[in-house]
Enzyme design. Structure first.
Site, PDB file in Angstrom:
ATOM      1  CG  ASP A  45      -1.969   1.052   1.225  1.00 51.68           C
ATOM      2  OD1 ASP A  45      -1.769   2.096   0.582  1.00 51.68           O
ATOM      3  OD2 ASP A  45      -3.012   0.850   1.872  1.00 51.68           O
ATOM      4  CB  VAL A  46       1.375   4.075  -2.348  1.00 53.78           C
ATOM      5  CG1 VAL A  46       1.740   3.226  -3.548  1.00 53.78           C
ATOM      6  CG2 VAL A  46      -0.041   4.614  -2.444  1.00 53.78           C
ATOM      7  CE1 TYR A  76      -8.665  11.468  -6.856  1.00 53.96           C
ATOM      8  CE2 TYR A  76     -10.093  12.719  -8.331  1.00 53.96           C
ATOM      9  CZ  TYR A  76      -9.128  11.753  -8.131  1.00 53.96           C
ATOM     10  OH  TYR A  76      -8.613  11.080  -9.212  1.00 53.96           O
ATOM     11  CE  LYS A 101      -5.493  12.148  -8.375  1.00 46.48           C
ATOM     12  NZ  LYS A 101      -4.290  11.308  -8.569  1.00 46.48           N
TER      13      LYS A 101
END
Length: 274
Positions: A81-82, A171, A175
């Site tokens: 998992d990053v 989100y 981004k």
């Protein structure tokens, strides 16, 4: 780390018109499903050796087998998992050691947690930022020296939501930060010969994912959403993978610090409007 058969097929997947690709090595995070899978397959088709991480062991094994069967390329995989920053850093270091060199880094893994502002906790904002900003920063930190040694480049996968407003805000904000981070890191790493760019996909039609479910469960809403695209269709992830592959190549040596939309001219990033 699991390793697929390391035997290289001499010239096995080298495509006409793509000289030198077989000598390249690329690390891909989130490279076993969706856009990540298509990116892995596109780079393998160009003759790249690859190191890929992802959360799902079965998906990693499936893409590894496909790369081996179709392209005969070396592929290293690791389930992680990053969000586990130490494991992510170790993966990049070990991948560089196994591959022997690194010409490219692609950070595809991302996502969000939480819904609208009233129902989103501070932990949701933190996790979303870690997924989309901290994870690519750590991966690039670990890969930078190797990329400098090969004159390589990194591609951070952002989103249409990073520059066209759409919920959820956490989100969109993450981004947008990723896009700005790429341009800042391009200036920082440019003197070392490393390019850093962003690709911002539009809404992609990927089987089993959200837009495919909307198509199957609410065809009327899906058809209405298609009208947000001048071409009348959502983005194919293979189209995004082609742009990623181009940005990693020497043909894109003049592209640095850029955000490249691959959204088909999409208007609203959401089926529910801005």
């Amino acid at each position: 780390m699991n390793s697929v058969d390391d035997t290289d097929v001499a010239g096995g997947a080298r495509e006409a018109g793509r000289p030198g690709a077989s000598k390249r090595a690329v690390i891909v995070t989130g490279g076993s499903r969706g856009l990540g899978r298509e990116t892995t397959l596109r780079l393998a088709a160009q003759g790249c050796d690859l190191a890929v991480c992802g959360r799902d062991a079965a998906s990693l094994e499936a893409v590894a087998e496909e790369v081996r069967a179709r392209h005969g390329r070396t592929l290293h995989t690791e389930r992680l998992d990053v969000l586990d920053e130490s494991a992510l850093a170790a993966f990049v270091r070990e991948s560089a050691a196994r591959l022997g060199r690194v010409h490219g880094l692609v950070t595809v893994a991302g996502g969000a947690r939480g819904t609208d502002l009233r129902d989103t906790e501070p932990s949701d904002w933190d996790l979303t930022c870690r997924l989309n900003v901290t994870h690519p920063a750590i991966a690039l930190r670990e890969a930078a020296d190797h990329l400098a040694g090969t004159g390589g480049s990194a591609v951070l996968v952002s989103s249409v939501s990073g520059w066209k407003p759409a919920p959820p805000a956490q989100y969109a904000a993450a981004k947008a930060a990723q896009i700005h981070m790429a341009s800042s890191l391009a200036r920082e790493l440019g003197p070392r010969g490393v390019r850093v760019n962003c690709v911002s996909p539009g809404s992609m039609l990927i089987e089993g994912k959200g837009w495919a479910r909307l198509r199957d469960e609410d065809p009327r809403a899906y058809r209405a959403f298609e009208k947000e695209f001048p071409g009348g269709r959502l983005v194919d992830p293979r189209e995004v993978a082609e742009v990623i592959a181009f940005l990693l190549s020497d043909r894109a040596r003049g592209v640095n610090g850029a955000n490249i939309p691959v959204d088909g001219g999409q208007n609203a990033p959401s089926a529910y409007g801005y």
